[in-house]
Design a protein around this motif. Structure first.
Motif, mmCIF file in Angstrom:
data_model
loop_
_atom_site.group_PDB
_atom_site.id
_atom_site.type_symbol
_atom_site.label_atom_id
_atom_site.label_comp_id
_atom_site.label_asym_id
_atom_site.label_seq_id
_atom_site.Cartn_x
_atom_site.Cartn_y
_atom_site.Cartn_z
ATOM 1 N N ALA A 1 0.842 -1.194 0.000
ATOM 2 C CA ALA A 1 0.000 0.000 0.000
ATOM 3 C C ALA A 1 0.881 1.250 0.000
ATOM 4 C CB ALA A 1 -0.898 -0.002 1.239
ATOM 5 N N PRO A 2 0.344 2.403 -0.428
ATOM 6 C CA PRO A 2 1.131 3.648 -0.452
ATOM 7 C C PRO A 2 1.713 4.001 0.910
ATOM 8 C CG PRO A 2 -0.899 3.926 -1.695
ATOM 9 C CD PRO A 2 -0.995 2.594 -1.006
ATOM 10 N N GLU A 3 1.021 3.615 1.969
ATOM 11 C CA GLU A 3 1.490 3.933 3.325
ATOM 12 C C GLU A 3 2.637 3.027 3.766
ATOM 13 O OE1 GLU A 3 -2.616 5.239 2.644
ATOM 14 O OE2 GLU A 3 -1.574 3.317 2.446
ATOM 15 N N GLY A 4 2.930 1.996 2.986
ATOM 16 C CA GLY A 4 4.039 1.113 3.314
ATOM 17 C C GLY A 4 3.644 -0.221 3.889
#
Length: 228
Positions: free
Chosen positions: A172-175
């Motif tokens: 995910a973009p958040e890691g």
């Protein structure tokens, strides 16, 4: 539902497991291409069935499972979209070494195994790629067996979640990692060799600790932070 047409041939031609074939080889390989959709729970083949086809997952996830002779231990692996199987037993086995079941609704392509083996052996680039795929699978399986052989049910559930992340997760973009497929607690229990109740308790504790979210049967977590 049957879909065999040039649209899928063009799609497969661009993918890593097919792009190194020559045009002639790819044409021969896909001469008897079959693309079908199946619902969740559909068995593609059983352990011991004649090894007739090589499969490629276009959409969804397939569970591969084999039980030991006692029936008390199951070896489970997952194949997600844009991956092929079975690599195990190429050129040696006459039967499938495990049972393949649709974990989700799937769209899957298949070609005759005899054609796949014959054409792979003629192309050094594809042969190297197949060997690389088999090496990666062996490495993952060895690591998996080491992690799941523990007397702690909690540790096995956490390791099973980590395996879901490796086999099916998307960054995910958040890691953190999102499993974009619906995974039941029964499936988690099955992989970790414990009960649904125990798997649910571990998931609840991880959620309470802010280490994991489980919404609409989809897991999301930071793999390096799964602990209680």
């Amino acid at each position: 539902m049957l879909h065999s047409d040039d649209t899928y041939r063009h799609y497969l031609r661009q993918l890593p497991e097919f792009c190194d074939f020559t045009e002639e080889e790819f044409t021969k390989l896909t001469h008897d291409l079959s693309v079908k959709t199946y619902p969740k729970g559909q068995v593609l083949f059983d352990h011991g069935d004649p090894r007739q086809s090589f499969y490629y997952v276009i959409k969804g996830v397939v569970r591969l499972e084999r039980q030991d002779e006692t029936g008390n231990f199951s070896f489970i692996n997952y194949v997600k979209a844009i991956k092929g199987f079975p690599y195990r037993g190429l050129y040696t086995d006459e039967d499938y070494p495990y049972t393949a079941t649709a974990l989700t609704a799937i769209t899957i392509a298949s070609v005759p195994m005899a054609s796949f083996e014959a054409i792979v052996s003629l192309n050094p680039l594809v042969t190297r790629q197949v060997i690389r795929q088999m090496s990666q699978l062996l490495d993952r399986m060895e690591n998996r067996l080491q992690k799941l052989v523990t007397s702690s049910a909690t540790a096995r559930v956490i390791q099973a979640l980590s395996i879901f992340g490796t086999d099916m997760g998307e960054k995910a973009p958040e890691g953190d990692v999102l499993i974009p497929y619906p995974i039941t607690l029964i499936e988690l229990a099955r992989l970790s060799g414990t009960t649904r109740e125990t798997a649910g308790q571990v998931v609840n504790k991880l959620e309470a600790a802010g280490k994991l979210t489980y919404n609409k049967k989809r897991f999301r977590f930071e793999p390096n932070d799964l602990s209680i």
